[in-house]
Design an enzyme around this catalytic site. Structure first.
Site, PDB file in Angstrom:
ATOM      1  N   SER A   1       0.863  -1.186   0.000  1.00  0.00           N
ATOM      2  CA  SER A   1       0.000   0.000   0.000  1.00  0.00           C
ATOM      3  C   SER A   1       0.890   1.224   0.000  1.00  0.00           C
ATOM      4  CB  SER A   1      -0.877   0.007   1.264  1.00  0.00           C
ATOM      5  OG  SER A   1      -1.464   1.271   1.501  1.00  0.00           O
TER       6      SER A   1
ATOM      7  N   TYR B   1      -2.432  -1.597  10.577  1.00  0.00           N
ATOM      8  CA  TYR B   1      -2.510  -1.689   9.122  1.00  0.00           C
ATOM      9  C   TYR B   1      -1.205  -1.221   8.474  1.00  0.00           C
ATOM     10  CZ  TYR B   1      -3.950  -0.648   4.326  1.00  0.00           C
ATOM     11  OH  TYR B   1      -4.023  -0.593   2.954  1.00  0.00           O
TER      12      TYR B   1
END
Length: 290
Positions: free
Chosen positions: A146, A159
């Protein structure tokens, strides 16, 4: 070679295929002429996607699979090779979010993020890569990191940590595949910026499991991410960009090359200058710049 020449006619296995960029990758893979194995814990979502792809003339099967379970992922690989065929593209995409202060995060929530986002990738590699190595034809492994894999963001630590880990895993895996001499295997890291999905709605917060838990901070961060989602990139458009970059042989596959690339440059500058992380007036995930 272009993406259709590279991937068309092959089999793609995509975890987390039920929504978001996973579904976008599946839809674009279908457009390229690939056969799809759609894996997710959401049986209804992948069944609906399969029906849509088949109705559009595609080849797809749906398999309910929890990537936290190594036996389930091994069975996914066994079923794919037995019933569908050799895998040209493995996409380890399944992932979840978590909001809140790290010290307020329930242990169960922490474990769930790590088990899905990090161990799920490991299980996918371990189940599929030996078979892909054994087959003579070229094959690709994409692991979903990401923009968060090159950033520091408050109130999303589990995350962000998981996506840093996936990026490191993928970089190490690429070197190991090269060291072992498996030249027909391409390992690539996918770094999406903001792409439309339900990851923020489905994200864990901080259940009030102990006195002092700051639920308001967690929900405030969720709200900020949902605001960004309104301007996020369409998943199929993001998939097209990723497939094209992969076919060109790039390693870092960026859904928004300028925007995600700027975050990578910023990360390099931070490490070079050793400037401590700084709070921002708005989140790093500003999708308006794609």
């Amino acid at each position: 070679m272009n993406a259709r020449e590279t991937f068309g006619g092959g089999v793609a296995v995509i975890t987390g295929a039920g929504a978001g960029i996973g579904a976008g990758l599946a839809r674009h893979a279908h457009r390229l002429g690939m056969s799809l194995v759609l894996a997710d814990v959401d049986a209804a979502a992948i069944a609906t996607l399969r029906e849509q792809l088949v109705a559009d003339g595609g080849s797809a099967v749906d398999v309910v699979c929890d990537v936290r379970d190594p036996d389930a992922v091994a069975e996914l690989a066994e079923r794919t090779y037995r019933d569908v065929g050799p895998v040209r593209l493995l996409v380890n995409n399944a992932g979840i979010e978590q909001f809140g202060y790290l010290w307020d995060t329930p242990v169960a929530n922490w474990n769930r993020v790590m088990d899905i986002n990090v161990s799920g990738v490991f299980h996918g590699v371990r189940a599929f890569l030996p078979r892909m190595i054994a087959q003579p034809d070229p094959a690709w492994v994409w692991n979903l990191s990401s923009i968060g894999g090159v950033a520091a963001v408050p109130l999303q630590a589990p995350y962000i940590i998981s996506k840093h880990a996936v990026l490191a895993l993928t970089e190490c895996l690429r070197l190991e595949v090269q060291l072992a001499g498996h030249d027909h295997i391409q390992v690539q890291a996918v770094l999406p910026g903001a792409v439309k999905s339900n990851i923020f709605e489905a994200a864990g917060g901080v259940e009030n499991t102990r006195a002092g838990t700051d639920v308001e901070a967690a929900e405030s961060q969720r709200a900020a991410m949902l605001d960004i989602k309104a301007g996020a990139m369409d998943p199929v458009e993001a998939a097209e960009v990723v497939f094209d970059q992969s076919a060109r042989g790039e390693f870092y596959l960026l859904t928004q090359p300028d925007y995600v690339g700027s975050a990578m440059v910023e990360r390099a500058q931070v490490l070079t200058t050793r400037v401590p992380p700084q709070l921002r007036t708005k989140p790093r995930f500003d999708a308006t710049k794609h």
